[in-house]
Enzyme design. Structure first.
Site, PDB file in Angstrom:
ATOM      1  N   TRP A 360      48.443  14.562   9.436  1.00 36.24           N
ATOM      2  CA  TRP A 360      48.777  13.346   9.768  1.00 36.24           C
ATOM      3  C   TRP A 360      47.872  12.120   9.330  1.00 36.24           C
ATOM      4  CZ3 TRP A 360      47.436  11.150  15.273  1.00 36.24           C
ATOM      5  CH2 TRP A 360      45.879  11.472  15.837  1.00 36.24           C
ATOM      6  N   ASP A 361      46.735  12.463   8.526  1.00 38.14           N
ATOM      7  CA  ASP A 361      45.768  11.543   8.105  1.00 38.14           C
ATOM      8  C   ASP A 361      46.258  10.617   7.371  1.00 38.14           C
ATOM      9  OD1 ASP A 361      42.823  13.466   8.218  1.00 38.14           O
ATOM     10  OD2 ASP A 361      44.961  14.807   8.304  1.00 38.14           O
ATOM     11  N   GLU A 499      43.871  18.160  20.648  1.00 36.42           N
ATOM     12  CA  GLU A 499      43.701  19.453  20.217  1.00 36.42           C
ATOM     13  C   GLU A 499      43.039  20.455  20.963  1.00 36.42           C
ATOM     14  OE1 GLU A 499      42.454  19.026  16.070  1.00 36.42           O
ATOM     15  OE2 GLU A 499      44.756  18.836  15.507  1.00 36.42           O
ATOM     16  N   LYS A 619      38.518  16.677  22.319  1.00 40.53           N
ATOM     17  CA  LYS A 619      37.669  16.817  20.943  1.00 40.53           C
ATOM     18  C   LYS A 619      37.673  15.626  20.525  1.00 40.53           C
ATOM     19  CE  LYS A 619      38.777  18.601  16.453  1.00 40.53           C
ATOM     20  NZ  LYS A 619      39.683  19.669  15.811  1.00 40.53           N
TER      21      LYS A 619
END
Length: 806
Positions: A360-361, A499, A619
């Site tokens: 998804w960057d 995540e 995270k």
């Protein structure tokens, strides 16, 4: 590292840092890139030569732990760099070939200079051989930005205090594999097959091969010359099954330096306008000019890029941002990437981490590109459009309508997320459930919408873009399930951006319910799809409805779901997912005291036989990602559409709550938190911005940058300046500015393109300067919105505007 603004320099040789330097000194042109490895080095603990062509993947199968794991990787292509040397007396060879590792005491100087302005890497070294002779070496390379199939290496040897001969070997090396990431080493890594070599007199050798499954033919041809010493050189050709090269023996003396030039052409069967990659590579390398002429045209191409991507930020932050921009531009080059079928590789073309996959960057990359290189954004969105049929098939296989884009994408758009991954701390292979991050579809839709807002490109937005957006909306409407107890629609069994949390403690199957980020972005997608349908011209709307077989009654459900999706709350803050507030609190001090760096807390807990699923520990930004995607007013309106109140106090409590419970195990975390805190007018923003800037250059994640830069974080820091700190948005045909400068970075400037018109922005404490260059042509002025005021700026005009928040 020395800071001269346009260079990135390393002094001294450190084998422990060499792989990191190789990644940060990668050179590329959008078609292929080569890591900054020493030409005399081979793959090993200290070095990893790697060359990668954009979008060139191959699929292998590995028997592992009683299972057959299929994995697709970006392919490490044959190494074009090899050039080794050794001085020796006239009577014959003597001693070992030079490497920086073999004789540390003999290596008197070692300096690497990455020239960002001109796109070159230069290495300067001084070497004393076992006979006490001193040799100076200056070596420069480029991966040509104007010709996407050429690279070159020039090496000048200077004998300081001796006369004799120097032996040089220049080669192409096919003895390569995908072995650059330690945790993948149990997986099959040999992607190349049917390798042959040959020579074309007098100075060209070639190597050709194929990928084993994707059947892409790859050809490299290398020409090695030694200029004025060509006639005096003793030349020999040597060919083997996997290598081809030239050996040169050249006279050298203190007043007679020797220069060897190596020019390489790389072609594959995926290239356009060629009859075959073999003939194309040979023809291109024969016709290529010498190094000086190649450098001139290469530097001119870079100069055009820098003019379009003007960025002025003072100090160390500006130096790092320029390095980030350099790596973005050579991974996704506006000169060449627009002609390719490629997406945004999460680790650039700088290494093999994440196997070169597309995640998804692009959500962190395209907002920057939209305002500088919109044609490149359109090309990257077209990569997603071409894989829309695969996303439809994935949705049908899961029992849903619409399009379900994969978390990891590669060549053909199927889900490439591995079923298991290795925890290097414990040595165990553990399940990987990140394929449940269906929010990647919202990222695709977000980029489609923002691209249209930034560019006004209705042709794309009303055709390919609309088809993607509506099919993603269709998926969200179908996956949402009504819950009588909550009197809300719910999305169940997903994983959010965090995540760490892939399921509930002790649950039999993975997945979480009502992830706030997933649900809110799904509601946004549905609302934007309805808005697009309303604004489409009637003929386009009918054609689109017929093509995707969209029934009018589906729109009623979209509207209902977009207003009734559930967002969980606990203790006055937005819950990351249903039940998050009931998880155990983590003893953060204990883990920091015991382990120091706890960014990858999930690996630490798994190695202890525990799981992050049990704890309120994230995270990276999850709920707070909403503050990254949406301006405060837009986010309030979105929650209001869903029937929830979101005032500044609730958002501040939410920000504080998750800040205290985030380990920042991703390089994206610093970008998002700096953005959110800057918007909240918080002094802590600078702390997170510094971490985002240092994440790759200082390898804060502990060895990950050596496996490839983090392209999303790189682009995110650039976007943080133009959209985060300047608050620049494009909507309703205007440029909207809502500055939120941090005190440590209150002065900066940049240029953007708004609907094809160049606009320059400069910010200083308390004031903002904005102008349109006189050479721009536009029938209407550029409209700028600041603090509720509209300012129209025509070509040749500039305005100095006061800021409320100085």
């Amino acid at each position: 590292m020395a800071d001269s603004g346009w260079t990135w320099e390393y002094e001294g040789y450190d084998p422990r840092a060499e792989r990191l330097r190789e990644a940060l000194c990668t050179l590329g042109n959008g078609c292929f890139a080569t890591r900054g490895a020493a030409p005399e080095a081979v793959a090993g603990p200290a070095h990893y030569p790697g060359t990668y062509a954009a979008g060139l993947y191959n699929r292998l199968t590995t028997p592992l732990a009683g299972r057959r794991l299929e994995h697709e990787d970006i392919v490490n292509l044959p190494n074009w760099l090899p050039l080794r040397f050794r001085p020796h007396p006239d009577e014959g060879p003597d001693g070992q070939w030079f490497t920086p590792d073999q004789d540390p005491e003999g290596l008197l100087r070692y300096r690497q200079v990455l020239d960002l302005r001109h796109g070159t890497l230069t290495r300067l070294l001084r070497y004393r051989d076992p006979h006490g002779r001193h040799l100076g070496v200056e070596q420069s390379r480029l991966v040509h930005m104007a010709d996407p199939h050429l690279a070159a290496l020039r090496t000048t040897f200077t004998a300081e205090d001796w006369s004799g001969t120097i032996e040089v070997e220049s080669a192409l090396d096919g003895m390569v594999g995908n072995t650059g990431v330690a945790r993948y080493r149990d997986l099959a890594s040999n992607h190349l097959t049917r390798m042959t070599t040959g020579a074309e007199e007098p100075d060209v050798v070639w190597l050709r091969c194929r990928t084993s499954d994707s059947d892409v033919r790859v050809v490299l041809a290398a020409r090695t010359t030694c200029g004025e010493w060509e006639g005096a050189a003793e030349r020999r050709v040597w060919l083997a099954d996997f290598t081809a090269g030239h050996g040169l023996t050249l006279p050298i003396a203190p007043e007679r330096p020797v220069t060897v030039e190596k020019t390489v052409a790389l072609h594959t069967s995926r290239d356009a306008a060629i009859s075959s990659p073999f003939s194309a590579a040979l023809d291109r390398v024969r016709r290529a000019p010498g190094y000086d002429e190649l450098l001139a045209s290469h530097a001119a191409a870079w100069e055009r890029l820098w003019r379009q991507a003007e960025l002025e930020v003072p100090g160390e932050a500006g130096h790092i941002l320029r390095l980030h921009l350099f790596h973005l531009l050579q991974t996704l080059s506006p000169h060449h990437t627009t002609e390719l079928d490629v997406g945004v590789p999460a680790r650039g073309l700088h290494g093999e981490a994440y196997r070169g996959h597309v995640f998804w960057d692009e959500q962190f990359v395209l907002p920057y590109l939209n305002l500088h290189f919109p044609e490149l954004s359109k090309s990257l969105l077209t990569y997603r459009y071409r894989r829309l049929p695969a996303a439809r098939r994935a949705a049908r296989a899961a029992g849903f309508d619409g399009a379900m884009y994969p978390w990891q994408s590669g060549s053909d758009g199927r889900e490439e997320t591995p079923a298991t991954h290795l925890n290097p701390r414990s040595g165990r292979w553990v399940p990987d459930n990140s394929r449940l991050q269906h929010h990647v579809g919202s990222a695709v839709a977000y980029n489609v919408w923002r691209y249209g807002q930034a560019t006004g490109d209705t042709e794309f937005t009303h055709t390919k873009g609309a088809e993607m957006l509506l099919e993603i909306a269709r998926f969200w409407a179908d996956i949402a399930r009504w819950d009588d107890h909550h009197e809300r629609y719910r999305i169940l069994g997903v994983v959010g951006p965090d995540e760490y949390h892939e399921g509930y403690p002790q649950a039999a199957k993975p997945g979480l319910d009502d992830n706030a980020y997933t649900n809110v972005t799904a509601a946004w997608v549905l609302a934007r799809a309805l808005e697009l349908v309303r604004t489409l011209p009637a003929s386009r709307r009918q054609e689109l409805f017929e093509r995707i077989r969209l029934r009018p009654e589906e729109l009623d459900r979209w509207d209902e779901v977009s207003r009734r999706l559930r967002v969980p709350f606990h203790r006055g803050v937005i819950s990351q997912f249903d039940g998050y507030g009931e998880l155990e609190e983590l003893d953060w001090d204990h883990y920091r005291e015991r382990y120091g760096d706890i960014r990858r807390l999930d690996r630490i807990l798994e190695s202890e036989g525990d799981t992050a699923n049990r704890y309120q520990a994230s995270k990276q930004a999850d709920v707070l990602m909403l503050g990254y995607l949406f301006a405060p007013g837009e986010l309030r309106d979105l929650f209001a559409r869903l029937g929830y109140g979101l005032d500044d106090e609730v958002w501040r409590r939410t920000v504080d709550y998750y800040l205290a419970r985030t380990s920042h195990g991703s390089t994206l975390s610093g970008v998002v938190h700096a953005w959110v805190l800057a918007r909240a007018r918080r002094g802590e923003a600078w702390t997170h911005l510094k971490e985002a800037l240092a994440s790759d250059v200082a390898d804060l994640q502990g060895g990950t940058t050596a496996e490839g830069i983090h392209l999303g974080a790189v682009a995110g820091t650039l976007d943080l300046v133009q959209r985060g700190l300047a608050g620049l948005e494009t909507r309703e045909g205007a440029l909207w500015l809502d500055p939120a400068p941090v005190p440590e970075l209150a002065e900066f400037g940049f240029s953007v393109r708004h609907r094809g018109i160049g606009v320059r922005v400069r910010m200083k404490p308390g004031q903002l300067w904005i102008g349109v260059p006189p050479w721009e042509e536009t029938p209407v002025p550029v409209r700028v919105m600041l603090d509720g005021r509209a300012v129209d700026i025509a070509p040749g005009e500039e305005r100095l505007l006061p800021l409320r928040h100085g």
